[in-house]
Write an enzyme that holds these catalytic residues in place. Structure first.
Site, PDB file in Angstrom:
ATOM      1  N   HIS A  45      -1.904 -18.675   5.613  1.00  0.00           N
ATOM      2  CA  HIS A  45      -2.894 -17.598   5.753  1.00  0.00           C
ATOM      3  C   HIS A  45      -3.805 -17.965   6.915  1.00  0.00           C
ATOM      4  CE1 HIS A  45      -5.946 -14.608   4.839  1.00  0.00           C
ATOM      5  NE2 HIS A  45      -5.126 -14.071   3.986  1.00  0.00           N
ATOM      6  N   LYS A  50      -5.563  -7.834  -6.891  1.00  0.00           N
ATOM      7  CA  LYS A  50      -6.929  -7.387  -6.528  1.00  0.00           C
ATOM      8  C   LYS A  50      -7.600  -6.883  -7.796  1.00  0.00           C
ATOM      9  CE  LYS A  50      -6.401  -7.902  -2.044  1.00  0.00           C
ATOM     10  NZ  LYS A  50      -7.171  -8.764  -1.164  1.00  0.00           N
TER      11      LYS A  50
HETATM   12  C1  CAP Z   1      -5.247  -7.977   2.202  1.00  0.00           C
HETATM   13  C2  CAP Z   1      -5.816  -9.375   2.122  1.00  0.00           C
HETATM   14  C3  CAP Z   1      -5.350 -10.259   3.238  1.00  0.00           C
HETATM   15  C4  CAP Z   1      -5.784  -9.823   4.596  1.00  0.00           C
HETATM   16  C5  CAP Z   1      -5.361 -10.897   5.586  1.00  0.00           C
HETATM   17  C6  CAP Z   1      -7.329  -9.368   2.072  1.00  0.00           C
HETATM   18  O1  CAP Z   1      -5.690  -7.258   1.097  1.00  0.00           O
HETATM   19  O2  CAP Z   1      -5.373  -9.994   0.944  1.00  0.00           O
HETATM   20  O3  CAP Z   1      -5.892 -11.552   3.021  1.00  0.00           O
HETATM   21  O4  CAP Z   1      -5.136  -8.656   4.906  1.00  0.00           O
HETATM   22  O5  CAP Z   1      -5.407 -10.328   6.844  1.00  0.00           O
HETATM   23  O6  CAP Z   1      -7.830 -10.308   1.426  1.00  0.00           O
HETATM   24  O7  CAP Z   1      -7.923  -8.517   2.672  1.00  0.00           O
HETATM   25  P1  CAP Z   1      -5.500  -5.669   1.139  1.00  0.00           P
HETATM   26  P2  CAP Z   1      -4.280 -10.700   7.908  1.00  0.00           P
HETATM   27  O8  CAP Z   1      -4.014  -5.409   1.174  1.00  0.00           O
HETATM   28  O9  CAP Z   1      -6.123  -5.186  -0.143  1.00  0.00           O
HETATM   29  O10 CAP Z   1      -6.186  -5.181   2.350  1.00  0.00           O
HETATM   30  O11 CAP Z   1      -2.980 -10.444   7.207  1.00  0.00           O
HETATM   31  O12 CAP Z   1      -4.567  -9.772   9.050  1.00  0.00           O
HETATM   32  O13 CAP Z   1      -4.495 -12.138   8.220  1.00  0.00           O
HETATM   33 MG    MG Z   2      -6.534 -11.743   1.168  1.00  0.00          MG
END
Ligand code: CAP
Ligand code: MG
Length: 424
Positions: A266, A148
């Site tokens: 994903h 990130k």
């Molecule tokens: C999490 C994440 C994931 C989402 C996917 C994002 O980042 O990389 O893609 O959590 O959701 O882009 O938000 P953080 P899910 O850890 O910084 O929140 O797993 O519910 O499909």
């Molecule tokens: Mg993500």
């Protein structure tokens, strides 16, 4: 053939039937029976006008066989479907029906996949056991991070973040769902540089490390990217299965299988149709589809920053990892006929202070992915990764985080920053 022919209350479904449970909110002026008959007709072989087809065609008609409140049970003769073709199956049971004027709301709540359909799909090549074998991680959750900010790093910066995370203790470094081959971080550069860093990190830690590399694109491009991954020796590819599409995933399963790559799914886009309780399709059905089509690991939700109740996450987990689902209330008994379990991935607003609830809810057979919960650590990525592993070790040893964090600065600082609060 007319709408009322599709209403067969009391019909006993055959074991070979595919069964759907819909939640139907009829439009004003329609009874639940009228709306249900229309849904059964449109999702099998009827239409709005009265027809007089050859008698044999009626054999393919769906039957509304039970109605309880807003919930409607529909049985479909398995001959209606092309085995192994998920696109066609969904065009039937989850196609035009969502746009019918006879319904104000329509939600596909549950599907019972008959043996003939389950057997027509390959299922995961690796699954939970195969992923553990690749990473040599026997009995704890797999620790994962995603650099990130989610996109923007140059390939060299991305690889450095990966190195810091791997040496801090994560097993997997995942591309974010919208990172593929942008000008600032070209796919092959990222693969090449990350593999160099992986080698260094494995030497330092003595642990296996890998990347979940996002190949999402058209099928031809995904095939080329999978080959690049294999040529550089990584063992995983990642696909945004919903934006790539139902017809693409089987191709990915095919060429990743040939290259012996495990597939991380994903689910970006799912909330467009699984979040609204009155309309769309539930996530646990998407989990079953991904399992049938052969994804090895899949996001199932995490009680973090994104929508999803404990009950939903648990149900998604069971459909991903259990060999058999017991029938209850609105859940239909389901046998997965020895399809390998898909490893549940939990992510979204997670940090070391709140992963405990996942252990309580799911046990330890999961991938725990932290993005901001590692890279937002007060002392940076490396310490964020150390803090995650410390939190995992605490839960695996049954020691409270506070107690376990004594003398461990990384976890202490993470708990100081985020406590046990769930981000919004
Ligand atoms: C999490 C994440 C994931 C989402 C996917 C994002 O980042 O990389 O893609 O959590 O959701 O882009 O938000 P953080 P899910 O850890 O910084 O929140 O797993 O519910 O499909
Ligand atoms: Mg993500």
């Amino acid at each position: 053939m007319k709408y009322s022919d599709f209403l067969r209350l009391g019909y006993q479904p055959r074991r070979s039937d595919l069964i759907c449970i819909f939640r139907i909110e009829p439009t004003k002026g329609f009874s639940i029976k009228e709306a249900a008959s229309r849904v059964a007709s449109e999702s099998s072989n009827g239409t709005w006008s009265v027809l007089n087809p050859p008698a044999h065609i009626a054999k393919l008609s769906a039957k509304v066989y039970k109605i309880s409140g807003d919930y409607v049970w529909v049985a479909y003769p398995v001959e209606l479907f092309e085995p192994g073709n998920m696109s066609q199956i969904l065009s039937s049971i989850a196609g035009n029906v969502f746009g019918m004027k006879a319904v104000d709301g329509l939600r596909l709540e549950e599907v019972r996949w008959p043996k003939k359909i389950v057997k027509s799909f390959p299922g995961p090549r690796f699954g939970v056991g195969g992923i553990r074998k690749i990473l040599k991680v026997k009995k704890r959750p797999i620790a994962c991070t995603v650099p990130k900010p989610k996109v923007g790093y140059y390939s060299s910066e991305h690889a450095k973040v990966a190195f810091d995370a791997w040496t801090g203790g994560v097993d997997l470094v995942k591309d974010d769902e919208n990172l593929t081959n942008q000008s600032f971080n070209k796919f092959e550069n990222r693969v090449r540089l990350c593999m160099k860093m992986r080698e260094k990190a494995e030497k330092i830690t003595g642990e296996r490390k890998a990347c979940l590399l996002n190949i999402t694109s058209d099928v031809f491009t995904m095939k080329k990217r999978a080959k690049i991954i294999s040529d550089y020796g990584n063992e995983f590819a990642m696909v945004d299965i919903l934006t790539a599409g139902w017809g693409a995933v089987p191709c990915v399963r095919e060429f990743c299988g040939d290259l012996k790559l495990a597939i991380h799914g994903h689910r970006a886009f799912h909330a467009a149709f699984d979040r609204n309780p009155h309309h769309g399709m539930t996530m646990d059905i998407l989990v079953e589809i991904a399992r049938l089509q052969g994804v090895d690991s899949l996001h199932v939700g995490a009680l973090g920053k994104l929508e999803g109740s404990e009950e939903t996450v648990r149900e998604n987990f069971e459909k991903a990892e259990f060999s058999h689902i017991k029938g209850k209330k609105l859940i239909l008994e389901q046998d997965f006929y020895r399809k390998k379990p898909v490893m549940a991935a939990c992510s979204g607003g997670l940090h070391p202070g709140i992963i405990g609830r996942l252990f309580d809810l799911l046990g330890y057979d999961m991938i725990i992915q932290l993005g901001g919960g590692i890279h937002g650590h007060p002392d940076g990525t490396h310490c964020g990764a150390v803090a995650l592993r410390q939190a995992i070790d605490a839960h695996m040893s049954g020691i409270g985080l506070k107690e376990y964090s004594k003398g461990k600065m990384e976890l202490t600082r993470a708990l100081e920053r985020w406590g046990n609060k769930t981000p919004k």
